[in-house]
Scaffold this motif. Structure first.
Motif, mmCIF file in Angstrom:
data_model
loop_
_atom_site.group_PDB
_atom_site.id
_atom_site.type_symbol
_atom_site.label_atom_id
_atom_site.label_comp_id
_atom_site.label_asym_id
_atom_site.label_seq_id
_atom_site.Cartn_x
_atom_site.Cartn_y
_atom_site.Cartn_z
ATOM 1 N N LEU A 93 0.826 -1.420 -0.038
ATOM 2 C CA LEU A 93 0.020 0.090 -0.056
ATOM 3 C C LEU A 93 0.879 1.563 0.063
ATOM 4 O O LEU A 93 0.287 2.350 -0.143
ATOM 5 C CB LEU A 93 -0.961 -0.150 1.285
ATOM 6 N N GLY A 94 2.203 1.065 0.148
ATOM 7 C CA GLY A 94 3.056 2.321 0.264
ATOM 8 C C GLY A 94 4.444 1.873 0.537
ATOM 9 O O GLY A 94 4.726 0.600 0.470
ATOM 10 N N GLU A 95 5.099 3.152 0.923
ATOM 11 C CA GLU A 95 6.430 2.961 1.527
ATOM 12 C C GLU A 95 6.768 3.012 2.943
ATOM 13 O O GLU A 95 5.950 2.172 3.561
ATOM 14 C CB GLU A 95 7.353 3.786 0.662
ATOM 15 N N ASN A 96 7.562 3.812 3.437
ATOM 16 C CA ASN A 96 7.641 3.908 4.767
ATOM 17 C C ASN A 96 6.467 4.150 5.563
ATOM 18 O O ASN A 96 6.035 3.764 6.536
ATOM 19 C CB ASN A 96 8.861 4.926 5.310
ATOM 20 N N SER A 97 5.824 5.722 5.410
ATOM 21 C CA SER A 97 4.562 5.872 5.903
ATOM 22 C C SER A 97 3.651 5.797 4.888
ATOM 23 O O SER A 97 3.818 6.483 3.774
ATOM 24 C CB SER A 97 4.911 7.393 6.458
ATOM 25 N N VAL A 98 2.438 5.551 5.678
ATOM 26 C CA VAL A 98 1.341 5.586 4.420
ATOM 27 C C VAL A 98 0.000 6.108 5.359
ATOM 28 O O VAL A 98 -0.398 5.961 6.166
ATOM 29 C CB VAL A 98 0.944 3.952 4.421
ATOM 30 N N ASN A 99 -0.742 7.143 4.577
ATOM 31 C CA ASN A 99 -2.117 7.808 4.808
ATOM 32 C C ASN A 99 -3.116 7.011 4.225
ATOM 33 O O ASN A 99 -3.287 6.950 2.966
ATOM 34 C CB ASN A 99 -1.908 8.965 4.236
ATOM 35 N N LEU A 100 -3.795 6.415 5.115
ATOM 36 C CA LEU A 100 -4.642 5.230 4.456
ATOM 37 C C LEU A 100 -6.271 5.743 4.570
ATOM 38 O O LEU A 100 -7.183 5.003 4.326
ATOM 39 C CB LEU A 100 -4.678 4.022 5.500
ATOM 40 N N THR A 101 -6.418 7.084 4.909
ATOM 41 C CA THR A 101 -7.765 7.494 4.860
ATOM 42 C C THR A 101 -8.041 7.957 3.304
ATOM 43 O O THR A 101 -9.472 8.178 3.441
ATOM 44 C CB THR A 101 -7.827 8.857 5.691
#
Length: 240
Positions: A93-101
């Motif tokens: 869903l992403g790399e290091n940090s992911v905003n899932l909102t």
């Protein structure tokens, strides 16, 4: 006519049994934010395996996916035992940090947020939840055999049926995860465990609506346990 009565009684019996034993609802987990600014796994190592020799900072990023395990309440959580209510692994869903909102952003990846676990039993009011943030080591479709643990949260608690979301935040040495969860009943299911089935009807097998608690409310002119018996109307006449 006798066989028609037998069929009618059979259908009504099946309806009564279904009304007593079936239940239905959803446990929903809504992932919100995952933060891993340093790009490290649960052991503190760089996901990429490479760090700057001068600063020690990681070179490259993690490829982050999540595994969610929902099971019955365990006083001592066993992360290796079967996920009795369901087990889901997301795509990357992403790399290091992911905003899932931003839920629309991830639909093209085949990920739907919130993650839903349907149940067809009376909700017991307790659960165990395990969520793992994983680094995919080789972009493999088989996430279970090619993943490195970044963070794991494990919790067990009481949770009543409610439309309200419960917000939690789990923090580790290098990472944190913010998430919500709730349990709701499916349409026509009611009660503390979503165990009461009441489906409004107006046909030969019943004439009723349902209360907020799932109790049968007979329509005007009907009575009986399933509102299938017409009320007697007494007409008084007065001779003049």
């Amino acid at each position: 006519m006798h066989w028609i009565k037998i069929i009618t009684v059979t259908i009504l019996t099946l309806f009564v049994v279904a009304n007593e034993v079936h239940s239905s609802g959803l446990f929903e987990l809504r992932l919100r934010y995952f933060n891993n600014d340093y790009g490290r796994d649960s052991e503190g190592n760089c996901c990429s395996g490479i760090s700057d020799p001068q600063t020690g900072k990681c070179i490259g990023t993690c490829k982050t996916r999540f595994r969610v395990c929902l099971k019955h309440y365990q006083a001592k959580i066993d992360t290796t035992s079967p996920c009795t209510y369901g087990d889901v692994v997301t795509p990357i869903l992403g790399e290091n940090s992911v905003n899932l909102t931003n839920t629309q952003k991830f639909k093209s990846k085949g990920f739907t947020n919130p993650i839903q676990f349907a149940f067809n039993f009376a909700w017991p009011g307790t659960f165990t939840l395990i969520v793992e943030a994983l680094h995919d080591t080789n972009n493999s479709a088989n996430a279970r055999s090619s993943s490195l643990l970044i963070q794991r949260l494990s919790l067990q608690q009481v949770l009543e049926v409610s439309p309200e979301w419960k917000t939690n935040k789990s923090e580790a040495q290098y990472t944190w995860l913010e998430y919500d969860f709730r349990v709701t009943c499916d349409p026509h299911y009611y009660g503390a465990g979503c165990a009461n089935l009441c489906r409004p009807r107006d046909d030969p097998f019943g004439h009723y609506t349902c209360s907020d608690g799932g109790e049968i409310i007979c329509l005007t002119g009907w009575q009986g346990d399933y509102c299938d018996k017409g009320k007697k109307i007494i007409i008084f006449s007065i001779e003049i």
